[in-house]
Design an enzyme around this catalytic site. Structure first.
Site, short mmCIF file in Angstrom:
data_model
loop_
_atom_site.label_atom_id
_atom_site.label_comp_id
_atom_site.label_asym_id
_atom_site.label_seq_id
_atom_site.Cartn_x
_atom_site.Cartn_y
_atom_site.Cartn_z
N GLN A 1 22.02 0.41 5.99
CA GLN A 1 21.14 1.41 5.55
C GLN A 1 20.24 2.04 6.66
OE1 GLN A 1 17.84 0.47 2.77
NE2 GLN A 1 17.73 2.48 1.92
N GLU B 1 1.80 -0.68 -0.90
CA GLU B 1 0.68 0.31 -0.82
C GLU B 1 1.69 1.55 -1.51
OE1 GLU B 1 -0.65 -2.92 1.42
OE2 GLU B 1 1.41 -1.76 1.70
N GLU C 1 16.95 0.96 -5.13
CA GLU C 1 16.42 -0.34 -4.29
C GLU C 1 15.25 -0.97 -5.46
OE1 GLU C 1 15.99 0.13 0.31
OE2 GLU C 1 14.58 1.16 -0.84
C1 LIG Z 1 13.42 -7.75 5.38
C2 LIG Z 1 13.26 -6.19 5.43
C3 LIG Z 1 14.61 -5.54 5.44
C4 LIG Z 1 14.53 -4.20 5.67
N1 LIG Z 1 15.89 -3.53 5.65
C5 LIG Z 1 15.83 -2.04 5.87
C6 LIG Z 1 17.06 -1.67 5.88
O1 LIG Z 1 18.23 -2.06 5.69
N2 LIG Z 1 17.21 -0.10 6.21
C7 LIG Z 1 15.97 0.44 6.45
O2 LIG Z 1 16.17 1.63 6.61
N3 LIG Z 1 14.91 -0.26 6.28
C8 LIG Z 1 14.76 -1.52 6.05
N4 LIG Z 1 13.61 -2.32 6.23
C9 LIG Z 1 12.37 -1.40 6.45
C10 LIG Z 1 11.41 -1.03 5.41
O3 LIG Z 1 11.88 -0.12 4.37
C11 LIG Z 1 10.03 -0.62 6.12
O4 LIG Z 1 9.61 -1.70 6.78
C12 LIG Z 1 9.03 -0.07 5.25
O5 LIG Z 1 9.37 1.26 4.59
C13 LIG Z 1 7.52 0.02 5.49
O6 LIG Z 1 7.69 1.11 6.84
P1 LIG Z 1 6.94 0.43 8.38
O7 LIG Z 1 7.43 -1.00 8.49
O8 LIG Z 1 7.63 1.39 9.32
O9 LIG Z 1 5.57 0.51 8.04
P2 LIG Z 1 4.70 1.77 7.85
O10 LIG Z 1 5.21 2.87 7.30
O11 LIG Z 1 4.27 1.95 9.39
O12 LIG Z 1 3.35 0.92 7.35
C14 LIG Z 1 2.28 0.33 7.93
C15 LIG Z 1 1.08 -0.07 6.81
O13 LIG Z 1 0.44 0.99 6.33
C16 LIG Z 1 0.76 1.24 5.10
N5 LIG Z 1 0.76 2.80 4.84
C17 LIG Z 1 1.64 3.58 5.33
N6 LIG Z 1 1.47 4.72 4.65
C18 LIG Z 1 0.55 4.71 3.61
C19 LIG Z 1 0.32 5.37 2.62
N7 LIG Z 1 0.81 6.79 2.70
N8 LIG Z 1 -0.62 5.08 1.81
C20 LIG Z 1 -0.99 3.51 1.87
N9 LIG Z 1 -0.46 2.95 2.82
C21 LIG Z 1 0.15 3.32 3.68
C22 LIG Z 1 1.92 0.52 4.57
O14 LIG Z 1 1.89 0.07 3.25
C23 LIG Z 1 1.93 -0.62 5.56
O15 LIG Z 1 1.02 -1.79 5.05
C24 LIG Z 1 13.38 -3.47 6.02
C25 LIG Z 1 12.15 -4.37 6.04
C26 LIG Z 1 12.13 -5.59 6.02
C27 LIG Z 1 10.67 -6.23 5.92
#
Ligand SMILES: Cc1cc2nc3c(=O)[nH]c(=O)nc-3n(C[C@H](O)[C@H](O)[C@H](O)COP(=O)(O)OP(=O)(O)OC[C@H]3O[C@@H](n4cnc5c(N)ncnc54)[C@H](O)[C@@H]3O)c2cc1C
Length: 399
Positions: free
Chosen positions: A130, A375, A248
């Site tokens: 994905q 969140e 999901e």
């Molecule tokens: C084990 C694992 C497997 C994964 N596999 C996939 C995959 O196969 N494909 C894929 O595409 N992605 C994958 N992901 C990624 C996952 O979808 C993202 O990590 C997740 O959506 C959060 O995005 P970010 O890490 O960029 O955090 P950010 O979006 O940068 O967030 C950082 C912090 O800010 C908070 N935050 C951000 N926006 C807001 C808001 N509007 N209101 C309140 N709080 C907020 C978040 O909750 C978090 O605590 C995976 C992640 C993990 C940990």
């Protein structure tokens, strides 16, 4: 809601249990999947297992028969997932194809796209990943910057995806990219199927908290994607991706059974380690018991909605939020019950569970991040379930 399974569902359960007793490469419900030092070996083992399972009709059971399914309903699928977890059968190595890419193609793919890609998913003949998240677009997924420029016969993709699970083993990837930079944020996106073996695709594994490298950084450098690998019309990417995301979050019989098993193991560990003599721990263990049972009820509530033919909807966020937080509490409690053994890792002596509790604690830290952070789940529940305003309303007469 009728929680009783039908005689037909119990017959299905019996057939699968019998099949598992005869085909599991270890003792039903007791043995654990072998531990592989190399993820590639584990995936190869997982592909053989999934191919056997699909050959016997136990993968993607809700899919149409034409694409390798059995046309069964959500309740039957719940029974099948429960039984596979009870047997401690390996998690499907092709789960992104079966649970995310497949259902998205079933909902939005053309007949040609379905015929081309769906039949190879249940037997793990092709694996999927994905390609959604980017370094600057995780929770704010609609902010993706991967560009899709129209060229002769298709599109040229350029960008960087990150946290892409199993990309190093995938043959295909579902990818969200910006096809119209001038359009409003959510309107300029399109949904593509990327050939992971195409020129310009670079995959770099990233080591996780558990020490394993299941997810990756993926570079897309002038990757050509033919027109017939666009799912939905140009600009419809956000709607199509919405289907993927809704799958999901929702009923999760596998995690339910795993947490019932972990609870049982934790209670017997507490009984042998003397943790029950500690009032504070005893109360926490009772709380954990209640919380896992509540997870069961949450699953049954979502299942009854599916049985009424309703889509998972934003309520799926309640279930995701609940189980991921419950899981982190349960696995933190396990470390408390382990006491002095908590900081130990695999192969250490005097370490009940030989590191499995510590690995589970590390792994489930990600549960409040993947599939949308908790969140974000709070935001979804607040705005779309409770109908709260997106932005705080200024108090009457306030600034
Ligand atoms: C084990 C694992 C497997 C994964 N596999 C996939 C995959 O196969 N494909 C894929 O595409 N992605 C994958 N992901 C990624 C996952 O979808 C993202 O990590 C997740 O959506 C959060 O995005 P970010 O890490 O960029 O955090 P950010 O979006 O940068 O967030 C950082 C912090 O800010 C908070 N935050 C951000 N926006 C807001 C808001 N509007 N209101 C309140 N709080 C907020 C978040 O909750 C978090 O605590 C995976 C992640 C993990 C940990």
């Amino acid at each position: 809601m009728d929680l009783n399974t039908t005689p037909e569902q119990e017959q299905l359960r019996g057939q699968l249990r019998e099949w598992l007793r005869n085909h599991l490469p270890w003792e039903y419900g007791v043995g654990l999947p072998p531990r592989f030092d190399d993820l590639g070996d584990e995936v190869a083992f997982g592909r053989r297992w999934q191919s056997d399972l699909a050959g016997a009709g136990w993968v993607a059971v809700t899919w149409p028969v034409a694409y390798g399914g059995r046309g069964l309903g959500p309740a039957e699928n719940f029974v099948v997932q429960e039984e596979l977890a009870r047997a401690r059968a390996p998690e499907l190595v092709g789960r992104i194809g079966v649970n995310l890419a497949g259902p998205t193609l079933l909902a939005h793919g053309t007949a040609g796209q379905k015929a081309r890609w769906l039949p190879s998913i249940p037997p793990a003949a092709a694996l999927w990943c994905q390609l959604f998240s980017e370094p600057d677009a995780g929770s704010d997924l609609a902010a993706v910057r991967t560009s899709a420029r129209p060229v002769d016969g298709g599109w040229q993709l350029n960008g960087r995806k990150v946290w892409t699970s199993y990309a190093q083993f995938a043959d295909w990837g579902v990818c969200l990219a910006r096809s119209d930079p001038a359009a409003p944020k959510h309107k300029g996106l399109s949904f593509f199927v990327v050939d992971m073996h195409a020129p310009g695709v670079g995959v770099h594994p990233l080591v996780q908290l558990t020490g394993e490298a299941e997810f990756n950084e993926v570079e897309l450098d002038d990757v050509f994607v033919p027109d017939d690998q666009l799912v939905g019309a140009p600009g419809e990417g956000w709607r199509v991706a919405g289907s993927t995301l809704s799958h999901e979050r929702g009923v999760n019989p596998r995690q339910l059974v795993i947490h019932l098993q972990h609870l049982e193991e934790l209670l017997s560990l507490a009984a042998t380690s003397g943790a029950f003599d500690d009032t504070r721990l005893r109360r926490k263990l009772a709380q954990a018991y209640v919380e896992v049972r509540l997870f069961q009820l949450h699953n049954w509530r979502s299942l009854s909605k599916l049985q009424r033919g309703l889509e998972p909807g934003p309520e799926g966020s309640i279930l995701k939020l609940y189980w991921s937080e419950m899981s982190k509490r349960l696995h933190s409690l396990a470390l408390e019950v382990l006491g002095p053994a908590a900081p130990l890792w695999r192969d250490a002596t005097a370490n009940p569970g030989a590191g499995s509790w510590q690995r589970a604690w590390l792994y489930y830290q990600a549960a409040s991040i993947f599939a949308g952070t908790n969140e974000i789940q709070h935001n979804v529940i607040g705005e779309r379930v409770l109908g709260l305003p997106r932005e705080p309303v200024a108090a009457e007469g306030g600034p």
